[in-house]
Design an enzyme around this catalytic site. Sequence first.
Site, PDB file in Angstrom:
ATOM      1  CE  LYS A   1       0.856   1.482   4.383  1.00  0.00           C
ATOM      2  NZ  LYS A   1       1.582   2.722   4.660  1.00  0.00           N
TER       3      LYS A   1
ATOM      4  CG  ASP B   1      -0.495  -0.298   8.455  1.00  0.00           C
ATOM      5  OD1 ASP B   1      -1.351   0.560   8.733  1.00  0.00           O
ATOM      6  OD2 ASP B   1       0.681  -0.019   8.165  1.00  0.00           O
TER       7      ASP B   1
END
Length: 287
Positions: free
Chosen positions: A10, A136
């Site tokens: 990401k 995350d």
Amino acid sequence: MKIELQAYGKVNLGLDVLRRRPDGYHEVKMIMQTVKLHDTMTFDTVDEDVIVLSTNADELPVNEDNLVYKACRMLKQEYQITRGIRVFLQKELPVAAGMAGGSADAAAALIGMNKIFDLQIPKHKLMEYGVKLGADVPYCIMKGTALSEGIGEKLTALAPMPDCYILLAKPPIAVSTKMVYENLHANELKEHPDIDGMVMALEEQSLQGITERMENVLETVTEVRYPVIAEIKACMKECGAMNSLMSGSGPTVFGIFTEKEKAEKAADAIRNRKLAKQVFVTQPYNV
């Protein structure tokens, strides 16, 4: 039985830190975007009650210090699974790069365990397991474009990022996330990214509106200590990036391009100037 899964990295299109909480955690407001660059993980059941992790990346541990191992062990214990699991991690994402590579692998491990042992755990429950492994991990289970709030655990799906090319460059430095946050005086920040404006730009599918709002408050710490980050950003913009930004706490820098050719020329320029060896051209991954 054998299955193969992708663990996608990401970038943070916008990263704001609102305040440092009394418990020491930082309250964040970020826009996360999955990219197509990924690790590949192969899962295989074995009869003996073991967790065997192997990888092509020599620098990674393959014991309980690895999040993949922890994820497998968590579900094995929780669901009293007596059969073993063998996992091979083909690492493509840069390590310790601000791209949630370890979290993505842990997320894929939870998904892989769920599939291979037919545990039928719903996605929201998998995300609850994920938060125990790292802030995350739930996002890496969710994937796509998302607003992340709280300490990173409050997630809201957003309109997908429009098509574009994303150039990633990780300079050969190691940045400690702990060091960055400890040196960020969150309560004294004068300027904050326009995260709400970026959410609107995503709704309108305006790549221009998104890129002109790209900002990461952690750069105020990392760029000062590692000037190469600013050099890579400048190089990307010189080569036609709409904008360029550090992802997470760094050191990976990404640039947004409308044309693949320009992104590839920028990649060559970064390599030629020896600013980074790990350089990739990819695209947004939207679920």
